[in-house]
Enzyme design. Structure first.
Site, PDB file in Angstrom:
ATOM      1  N   LYS A 120       0.852  -1.185   0.000  1.00 38.71           N
ATOM      2  CA  LYS A 120       0.000   0.000   0.000  1.00 38.71           C
ATOM      3  C   LYS A 120       0.890   1.238   0.000  1.00 38.71           C
ATOM      4  CE  LYS A 120      -1.512   2.749   2.865  1.00 38.71           C
ATOM      5  NZ  LYS A 120      -1.309   3.879   1.965  1.00 38.71           N
ATOM      6  N   GLU A 170      10.221   1.008  10.274  1.00 32.55           N
ATOM      7  CA  GLU A 170      11.167   2.107  10.014  1.00 32.55           C
ATOM      8  C   GLU A 170      10.408   3.382  10.299  1.00 32.55           C
ATOM      9  OE1 GLU A 170      14.272   1.976   9.314  1.00 32.55           O
ATOM     10  OE2 GLU A 170      14.523  -0.120   8.771  1.00 32.55           O
ATOM     11  N   CYS A 196      13.545  10.941   6.629  1.00 32.17           N
ATOM     12  CA  CYS A 196      13.583  10.496   8.023  1.00 32.17           C
ATOM     13  C   CYS A 196      14.985  10.653   8.595  1.00 32.17           C
ATOM     14  CB  CYS A 196      13.126   9.050   8.112  1.00 32.17           C
ATOM     15  SG  CYS A 196      14.024   7.993   6.984  1.00 32.17           S
ATOM     16  N   GLU A 247      10.346  16.053  15.338  1.00 34.53           N
ATOM     17  CA  GLU A 247      10.764  15.841  13.948  1.00 34.53           C
ATOM     18  C   GLU A 247      10.108  16.916  13.074  1.00 34.53           C
ATOM     19  OE1 GLU A 247       9.207  12.311  11.966  1.00 34.53           O
ATOM     20  OE2 GLU A 247      11.049  12.127  10.827  1.00 34.53           O
TER      21      GLU A 247
HETATM   22  P1  NAD Z   1       2.529   8.228   7.910  1.00 30.72           P
HETATM   23  O1  NAD Z   1       2.823   7.368   9.083  1.00 30.72           O
HETATM   24  O2  NAD Z   1       1.429   9.217   8.032  1.00 30.72           O
HETATM   25  O3  NAD Z   1       2.167   7.334   6.634  1.00 30.72           O
HETATM   26  C1  NAD Z   1       2.976   6.273   6.210  1.00 30.72           C
HETATM   27  C2  NAD Z   1       2.115   5.227   5.521  1.00 30.72           C
HETATM   28  O4  NAD Z   1       1.193   4.710   6.458  1.00 30.72           O
HETATM   29  C3  NAD Z   1       1.280   5.783   4.366  1.00 30.72           C
HETATM   30  O5  NAD Z   1       1.177   4.798   3.378  1.00 30.72           O
HETATM   31  C4  NAD Z   1      -0.069   6.026   5.007  1.00 30.72           C
HETATM   32  O6  NAD Z   1      -1.134   5.983   4.096  1.00 30.72           O
HETATM   33  C5  NAD Z   1      -0.145   4.865   5.972  1.00 30.72           C
HETATM   34  N1  NAD Z   1      -1.016   5.103   7.126  1.00 30.72           N
HETATM   35  C6  NAD Z   1      -1.337   6.272   7.712  1.00 30.72           C
HETATM   36  N2  NAD Z   1      -2.144   6.064   8.759  1.00 30.72           N
HETATM   37  C7  NAD Z   1      -2.345   4.730   8.844  1.00 30.72           C
HETATM   38  C8  NAD Z   1      -3.091   3.900   9.743  1.00 30.72           C
HETATM   39  N3  NAD Z   1      -3.787   4.389  10.757  1.00 30.72           N
HETATM   40  N4  NAD Z   1      -3.039   2.566   9.549  1.00 30.72           N
HETATM   41  C9  NAD Z   1      -2.324   2.046   8.529  1.00 30.72           C
HETATM   42  N5  NAD Z   1      -1.605   2.785   7.656  1.00 30.72           N
HETATM   43  C10 NAD Z   1      -1.617   4.113   7.816  1.00 30.72           C
HETATM   44  O7  NAD Z   1       3.914   8.907   7.546  1.00 30.72           O
HETATM   45  P2  NAD Z   1       4.186   9.933   6.363  1.00 30.72           P
HETATM   46  O8  NAD Z   1       3.736  11.273   6.819  1.00 30.72           O
HETATM   47  O9  NAD Z   1       3.677   9.423   5.079  1.00 30.72           O
HETATM   48  O10 NAD Z   1       5.774   9.872   6.278  1.00 30.72           O
HETATM   49  C11 NAD Z   1       6.578  10.623   7.088  1.00 30.72           C
HETATM   50  C12 NAD Z   1       7.096   9.826   8.268  1.00 30.72           C
HETATM   51  O11 NAD Z   1       7.765   8.648   7.789  1.00 30.72           O
HETATM   52  C13 NAD Z   1       8.133  10.571   9.046  1.00 30.72           C
HETATM   53  O12 NAD Z   1       7.922  10.409  10.421  1.00 30.72           O
HETATM   54  C14 NAD Z   1       9.445   9.924   8.624  1.00 30.72           C
HETATM   55  O13 NAD Z   1      10.483  10.060   9.546  1.00 30.72           O
HETATM   56  C15 NAD Z   1       9.028   8.534   8.426  1.00 30.72           C
HETATM   57  N6  NAD Z   1       9.969   7.839   7.530  1.00 30.72           N
HETATM   58  C16 NAD Z   1      10.807   6.925   8.092  1.00 30.72           C
HETATM   59  C17 NAD Z   1      11.736   6.284   7.296  1.00 30.72           C
HETATM   60  C18 NAD Z   1      12.660   5.261   7.898  1.00 30.72           C
HETATM   61  O14 NAD Z   1      13.245   4.507   7.138  1.00 30.72           O
HETATM   62  N7  NAD Z   1      12.820   5.198   9.204  1.00 30.72           N
HETATM   63  C19 NAD Z   1      11.818   6.575   5.933  1.00 30.72           C
HETATM   64  C20 NAD Z   1      10.949   7.528   5.387  1.00 30.72           C
HETATM   65  C21 NAD Z   1      10.022   8.148   6.213  1.00 30.72           C
END
Ligand code: NAD
Length: 460
Positions: free
Chosen positions: A157, A233, A267, A363
């Protein structure tokens, strides 16, 4: 009949495409197909799986311009950053095509001598993969590559903001010869329902998630109900340390990459700068001059920095900036804003920031660089480690032994020593504390999709 949703360019706010808005029924049908494909894919010789992944690597390189343009359109990052991402993303297919044929194992004699132990690795099963919008290609290939190499089938997804790149990559995998059912992309605006349905389905044996710590925590709770194997992650809050003996030109070059790559939306992005008081003024002047030269705008016009992904991210970043300034922080440098409707925030350098300001402790995911000064190593290490996050960190010092000694005291999974970039498909990417569980890339990335099994053989 399912609906569609619109994918928007965050720089121009124009619609780019429509994709299917799939619901729980389609998500479960995808699991069914992945489950049906599992026996044959997991029994496919590793060399054959490897060849498909390697072909997909070559196809991504063949189509790099098209993929980079797509990433620019749906994510808004600069063309340079998009090209770098395509190269990085493709490398995961190459790396895991090489790892696919090295599943490993062991054959030992038990200490008491009565048995032989044979250890092998089995694919964990159907894997649910969930990815964020900030690296729409690399976050997908970093999961798809090891899952397929291990012999797992998968449902992915992508983030609702950036589904097009994942769909394009799946198409290239099909062209590379991936059989039907092995990987399916489920585009949706209802992530919570789709992912919850996957975690409730007994055929799903793995969840690999990249995203925010808040959502990761929630998915871990859901995964607990069926004890699903979980890799997380999550968020970061990377410190960027400049010691008094650092090469300041190199530190500024590193800072520009660590902070402004992807407009700060990584991230691993440097979130807080700790600069030794003896070099703080000179470092601030040099970094400020580099920031003021940044061209902000639409990637299609050659900008170096694009917009933030959404109005919500922009509002949050602006609030943190305003709060820091109201608390006495000083805007030491700022780039120009473009005359465009997108979600733009001017890259900003802040000095006089309190170590406990939210601009430091939270962050940011935005092109804001707050500087905190330090004098004493012990104070520095205390400030740096005073965070629930522990993903990446950066340390600059002219004395390598000092840089490594400081790095070893930092609670983070990855540390850039005299460089502003840590990502490498051959290195174990991941964090400690609330930045996650497990590692992606390297050998560890493959093991995350495998379960060891041993046979205890009677030898009497
Ligand atoms: P997010 O957690 O809002 O979304 C990530 C994914 O999860 C998306 O596909 C989203 O649709 C899905 N999602 C959102 N809510 C959900 C729920 N309740 N249940 C299931 N899935 C759900 O994060 P974002 O805003 O898209 O990305 C930014 C974040 O990702 C930052 O905190 C960043 O640090 C982190 N990130 C971490 C890494 C790593 O490797 N550690 C890499 C890239 C981004």
């Amino acid at each position: 009949m399912t609906g569609q949703f619109v994918v928007q360019n965050p720089a121009t706010l124009e619609p780019i495409a429509e994709v299917p808005d799939l619901g729980v029924d389609e998500a479960i049908a995808a699991v069914e197909a992945a489950h049906a494909a599992f026996p044959s894919w997991s029994a496919t010789p590793p060399r054959q799986r490897s060849v498909i992944l390697h072909t997909a690597f070559e196809l991504m390189i063949r189509d790099k311009d098209r993929l980079a343009a797509l990433i620019c359109q749906e994510n808004g990052k600069s063309l340079t950053d998009a090209h770098a991402e395509v190269a990085y993303a493709a490398e995961f297919f190459r790396w895991f095509s090489e790892e696919a044929v090295r599943s490993g194992g062991d054959y030992t004699e038990s200490p008491a001598g009565g048995t032989r132990t044979i250890v092998r690795h089995k694919p964990v099963g159907v894997a649910a993969l969930v990815t964020p919008w900030n690296f729409p290609a690399a976050m997908a290939t970093r999961k798809i590559g090891p899952a397929l190499a291990a012999g797992c089938t998968a449902v992915l997804k992508p983030a609702e903001e950036t589904p097009l790149t994942a769909l394009a990559i799946a198409e290239l995998l099909r062209e590379a010869g991936l059989p039907d059912g092995v990987l399916q992309i489920v585009t949706t605006t209802d992530a919570p329902a789709v992912v919850a349905a996957w975690l409730e389905d007994r055929r799903v044996r793995k969840i690999s998630f990249t995203g925010s710590t808040g959502v990761g925590r929630q998915l871990l709770r859901q995964a607990a109900d069926r004890v699903v194997n979980a890799s997380m992650e999550l968020g970061g809050n990377a410190p960027f340390v400049v010691a008094d003996d650092a090469d300041l030109d190199a530190a500024v070059t590193g800072a520009m990459i660590a902070k402004f790559r992807n407009g700060g939306q990584a991230c691993t992005a440097a979130n807080r700068f700790y600069v030794h008081t003896r070099v703080a003024e000179e470092f601030t002047t040099l970094l400020g001059a580099a920031i003021e030269k940044l061209v902000v705008g639409d990637a299609a016009d050659g900008a170096a920095i694009g917009p933030l992904i959404s109005a919500r991210q922009l509002a949050g970043a602006r609030a943190r900036l305003d709060e820091a300034i109201a608390a006495g922080a000083h805007v030491a440098a700022q780039a120009q804003l473009p005359d465009l409707p997108g979600h733009f925030l001017a890259p900003t350098l802040l000095t006089g920031v309190a170590p406990d300001a939210t601009v430091v402790t939270e962050e940011l995911f935005a092109p804001i660089a707050p500087i905190v000064t330090w004098d004493d190593d012990e104070d520095l290490v205390r400030m740096v480690n005073d965070s629930e996050y522990g993903l990446a960190a950066y340390v600059f010092s002219g004395d390598l032994k000092r840089a490594i000694s400081l790095s070893e005291r930092i609670d983070a999974g990855m540390i850039g020593v005299n460089r502003g970039l840590v990502s490498d498909p051959a290195a174990p990417f991941g964090g400690v504390k609330q930045s996650g569980l497990g590692r992606e890339g390297a050998r560890e990335g493959l093991l995350a999709f495998l379960e060891p099994q041993y046979l205890s053989v009677d030898w009497s």
